[in-house]
Design a protein around this motif. Structure first.
Motif, PDB file in Angstrom:
ATOM      1  N   LEU A  35      14.784  18.543  14.663  1.00 34.63           N
ATOM      2  CA  LEU A  35      14.332  17.655  15.735  1.00 34.63           C
ATOM      3  C   LEU A  35      13.371  16.586  15.216  1.00 34.63           C
ATOM      4  O   LEU A  35      13.389  15.447  15.690  1.00 34.63           O
ATOM      5  CB  LEU A  35      13.667  18.450  16.852  1.00 34.63           C
ATOM      6  N   GLN A  36      12.537  16.938  14.240  1.00 33.32           N
ATOM      7  CA  GLN A  36      11.652  15.931  13.652  1.00 33.32           C
ATOM      8  C   GLN A  36      12.449  14.898  12.870  1.00 33.32           C
ATOM      9  O   GLN A  36      12.124  13.718  12.882  1.00 33.32           O
ATOM     10  CB  GLN A  36      10.601  16.588  12.765  1.00 33.32           C
ATOM     11  N   ALA A  37      13.502  15.320  12.189  1.00 31.73           N
ATOM     12  CA  ALA A  37      14.340  14.374  11.456  1.00 31.73           C
ATOM     13  C   ALA A  37      15.109  13.479  12.420  1.00 31.73           C
ATOM     14  O   ALA A  37      15.307  12.293  12.161  1.00 31.73           O
ATOM     15  CB  ALA A  37      15.310  15.129  10.549  1.00 31.73           C
ATOM     16  N   VAL A  38      15.532  14.045  13.539  1.00 28.09           N
ATOM     17  CA  VAL A  38      16.306  13.295  14.536  1.00 28.09           C
ATOM     18  C   VAL A  38      15.403  12.351  15.325  1.00 28.09           C
ATOM     19  O   VAL A  38      15.875  11.372  15.895  1.00 28.09           O
ATOM     20  CB  VAL A  38      17.032  14.284  15.474  1.00 28.09           C
ATOM     21  N   ASP A  39      14.107  12.639  15.342  1.00 27.07           N
ATOM     22  CA  ASP A  39      13.172  11.843  16.134  1.00 27.07           C
ATOM     23  C   ASP A  39      13.252  10.360  15.788  1.00 27.07           C
ATOM     24  O   ASP A  39      13.054   9.512  16.649  1.00 27.07           O
ATOM     25  CB  ASP A  39      11.744  12.360  15.922  1.00 27.07           C
ATOM     26  N   ALA A  40      13.585  10.058  14.547  1.00 29.32           N
ATOM     27  CA  ALA A  40      13.707   8.656  14.153  1.00 29.32           C
ATOM     28  C   ALA A  40      14.989   8.023  14.721  1.00 29.32           C
ATOM     29  O   ALA A  40      15.080   6.813  14.825  1.00 29.32           O
ATOM     30  CB  ALA A  40      13.699   8.535  12.636  1.00 29.32           C
ATOM     31  N   ASP A  41      15.971   8.852  15.078  1.00 32.35           N
ATOM     32  CA  ASP A  41      17.244   8.338  15.589  1.00 32.35           C
ATOM     33  C   ASP A  41      17.624   9.122  16.849  1.00 32.35           C
ATOM     34  O   ASP A  41      18.361  10.102  16.791  1.00 32.35           O
ATOM     35  CB  ASP A  41      18.335   8.477  14.515  1.00 32.35           C
ATOM     36  N   HIS A  42      17.139   8.682  17.982  1.00 36.66           N
ATOM     37  CA  HIS A  42      17.380   9.378  19.237  1.00 36.66           C
ATOM     38  C   HIS A  42      18.832   9.314  19.688  1.00 36.66           C
ATOM     39  O   HIS A  42      19.228  10.070  20.569  1.00 36.66           O
ATOM     40  CB  HIS A  42      16.483   8.815  20.344  1.00 36.66           C
ATOM     41  N   SER A  43      19.620   8.462  19.096  1.00 34.21           N
ATOM     42  CA  SER A  43      21.009   8.347  19.525  1.00 34.21           C
ATOM     43  C   SER A  43      21.812   9.608  19.211  1.00 34.21           C
ATOM     44  O   SER A  43      22.876   9.817  19.792  1.00 34.21           O
ATOM     45  CB  SER A  43      21.669   7.139  18.859  1.00 34.21           C
ATOM     46  N   LEU A  44      21.297  10.466  18.308  1.00 36.68           N
ATOM     47  CA  LEU A  44      22.030  11.687  17.971  1.00 36.68           C
ATOM     48  C   LEU A  44      22.046  12.692  19.120  1.00 36.68           C
ATOM     49  O   LEU A  44      22.989  13.468  19.244  1.00 36.68           O
ATOM     50  CB  LEU A  44      21.427  12.336  16.720  1.00 36.68           C
ATOM     51  N   ILE A  45      21.007  12.697  19.961  1.00 37.00           N
ATOM     52  CA  ILE A  45      20.991  13.623  21.095  1.00 37.00           C
ATOM     53  C   ILE A  45      20.869  12.907  22.435  1.00 37.00           C
ATOM     54  O   ILE A  45      20.851  13.554  23.469  1.00 37.00           O
ATOM     55  CB  ILE A  45      19.858  14.660  20.954  1.00 37.00           C
ATOM     56  N   ALA A  46      20.815  11.601  22.429  1.00 34.93           N
ATOM     57  CA  ALA A  46      20.613  10.853  23.675  1.00 34.93           C
ATOM     58  C   ALA A  46      21.807  10.963  24.621  1.00 34.93           C
ATOM     59  O   ALA A  46      21.648  10.829  25.825  1.00 34.93           O
ATOM     60  CB  ALA A  46      20.338   9.391  23.361  1.00 34.93           C
ATOM     61  N   TRP A  47      22.990  11.235  24.096  1.00 34.06           N
ATOM     62  CA  TRP A  47      24.175  11.300  24.942  1.00 34.06           C
ATOM     63  C   TRP A  47      24.233  12.586  25.760  1.00 34.06           C
ATOM     64  O   TRP A  47      24.987  12.690  26.711  1.00 34.06           O
ATOM     65  CB  TRP A  47      25.443  11.146  24.109  1.00 34.06           C
ATOM     66  N   TRP A  48      23.422  13.593  25.393  1.00 36.27           N
ATOM     67  CA  TRP A  48      23.383  14.832  26.170  1.00 36.27           C
ATOM     68  C   TRP A  48      22.633  14.603  27.470  1.00 36.27           C
ATOM     69  O   TRP A  48      21.634  13.890  27.495  1.00 36.27           O
ATOM     70  CB  TRP A  48      22.638  15.917  25.410  1.00 36.27           C
ATOM     71  N   PRO A  49      23.070  15.220  28.549  1.00 35.63           N
ATOM     72  CA  PRO A  49      22.266  15.181  29.775  1.00 35.63           C
ATOM     73  C   PRO A  49      20.943  15.934  29.529  1.00 35.63           C
ATOM     74  O   PRO A  49      20.890  16.846  28.709  1.00 35.63           O
ATOM     75  CB  PRO A  49      23.121  15.919  30.804  1.00 35.63           C
ATOM     76  N   ASP A  50      19.903  15.537  30.247  1.00 32.37           N
ATOM     77  CA  ASP A  50      18.598  16.166  30.033  1.00 32.37           C
ATOM     78  C   ASP A  50      18.638  17.672  30.255  1.00 32.37           C
ATOM     79  O   ASP A  50      18.025  18.433  29.512  1.00 32.37           O
ATOM     80  CB  ASP A  50      17.545  15.544  30.951  1.00 32.37           C
ATOM     81  N   TRP A  51      19.370  18.124  31.269  1.00 30.59           N
ATOM     82  CA  TRP A  51      19.421  19.554  31.536  1.00 30.59           C
ATOM     83  C   TRP A  51      20.102  20.294  30.389  1.00 30.59           C
ATOM     84  O   TRP A  51      19.735  21.417  30.061  1.00 30.59           O
ATOM     85  CB  TRP A  51      20.122  19.855  32.858  1.00 30.59           C
ATOM     86  N   ALA A  52      21.102  19.659  29.758  1.00 29.56           N
ATOM     87  CA  ALA A  52      21.802  20.305  28.642  1.00 29.56           C
ATOM     88  C   ALA A  52      20.890  20.423  27.419  1.00 29.56           C
ATOM     89  O   ALA A  52      20.941  21.421  26.700  1.00 29.56           O
ATOM     90  CB  ALA A  52      23.069  19.528  28.289  1.00 29.56           C
ATOM     91  N   GLU A  53      20.064  19.405  27.178  1.00 33.41           N
ATOM     92  CA  GLU A  53      19.111  19.482  26.071  1.00 33.41           C
ATOM     93  C   GLU A  53      18.143  20.636  26.294  1.00 33.41           C
ATOM     94  O   GLU A  53      17.861  21.410  25.380  1.00 33.41           O
ATOM     95  CB  GLU A  53      18.320  18.182  25.947  1.00 33.41           C
ATOM     96  N   ALA A  54      17.643  20.764  27.521  1.00 31.37           N
ATOM     97  CA  ALA A  54      16.655  21.797  27.831  1.00 31.37           C
ATOM     98  C   ALA A  54      17.245  23.202  27.702  1.00 31.37           C
ATOM     99  O   ALA A  54      16.539  24.135  27.353  1.00 31.37           O
ATOM    100  CB  ALA A  54      16.110  21.597  29.236  1.00 31.37           C
ATOM    101  N   VAL A  55      18.531  23.355  27.969  1.00 29.16           N
ATOM    102  CA  VAL A  55      19.172  24.669  27.890  1.00 29.16           C
ATOM    103  C   VAL A  55      19.685  24.954  26.478  1.00 29.16           C
ATOM    104  O   VAL A  55      19.562  26.065  25.974  1.00 29.16           O
ATOM    105  CB  VAL A  55      20.334  24.752  28.906  1.00 29.16           C
ATOM    106  N   THR A  56      20.248  23.964  25.814  1.00 30.63           N
ATOM    107  CA  THR A  56      20.913  24.167  24.529  1.00 30.63           C
ATOM    108  C   THR A  56      19.935  24.335  23.373  1.00 30.63           C
ATOM    109  O   THR A  56      20.152  25.190  22.509  1.00 30.63           O
ATOM    110  CB  THR A  56      21.853  22.980  24.238  1.00 30.63           C
ATOM    111  N   ILE A  57      18.876  23.559  23.344  1.00 32.93           N
ATOM    112  CA  ILE A  57      17.962  23.591  22.200  1.00 32.93           C
ATOM    113  C   ILE A  57      17.347  24.980  21.983  1.00 32.93           C
ATOM    114  O   ILE A  57      17.340  25.471  20.867  1.00 32.93           O
ATOM    115  CB  ILE A  57      16.895  22.478  22.329  1.00 32.93           C
ATOM    116  N   PRO A  58      16.882  25.691  23.021  1.00 30.24           N
ATOM    117  CA  PRO A  58      16.344  27.040  22.777  1.00 30.24           C
ATOM    118  C   PRO A  58      17.408  28.083  22.440  1.00 30.24           C
ATOM    119  O   PRO A  58      17.076  29.179  22.011  1.00 30.24           O
ATOM    120  CB  PRO A  58      15.656  27.409  24.092  1.00 30.24           C
ATOM    121  N   LEU A  59      18.677  27.757  22.627  1.00 30.52           N
ATOM    122  CA  LEU A  59      19.721  28.736  22.329  1.00 30.52           C
ATOM    123  C   LEU A  59      19.862  29.018  20.837  1.00 30.52           C
ATOM    124  O   LEU A  59      20.268  30.117  20.461  1.00 30.52           O
ATOM    125  CB  LEU A  59      21.065  28.267  22.885  1.00 30.52           C
TER     126      LEU A  59
END
Length: 85
Positions: A35-59
């Motif tokens: 996530l720190q590496a991706v922080d410079a390029d938000h386009s890698l996770i920006a296409w996910w809906p916010d709810w999906a990010e909140a559920v998927t990342i802790p999985l």
């Protein structure tokens, strides 16, 4: 008249718990590094809906911990009677 209560040895922390905890920790550290590496390029996770990010990342750490606990062997307790093992 009454028997004294049976005292068993202090139970060790099972290998399953140790491995699951280590897996969860390493999964979290790895996820934070990504996530720190991706922080410079938000386009890698920006296409996910916010709810999906909140559920998927802790999985990820949860899955790593579950697999590590499942694969680890059960810690034997030879100090317990056969019907309590």
């Amino acid at each position: 008249m009454h028997n004294a209560p049976i005292e068993y040895g202090k139970p060790p922390v099972e290998a399953k718990v140790k491995w699951a905890s280590l897996g969860g920790f390493l999964g979290s550290v790895g996820l934070l590094a990504v996530l720190q590496a991706v922080d410079a390029d938000h386009s890698l996770i920006a296409w996910w809906p916010d709810w999906a990010e909140a559920v998927t990342i802790p999985l990820l750490p949860t899955a790593i911990g579950a697999v590590a606990g499942w694969k680890a062997k059960h810690t034997a307790r030879p100090d317990l009677p056969v019907n309590k093992r």
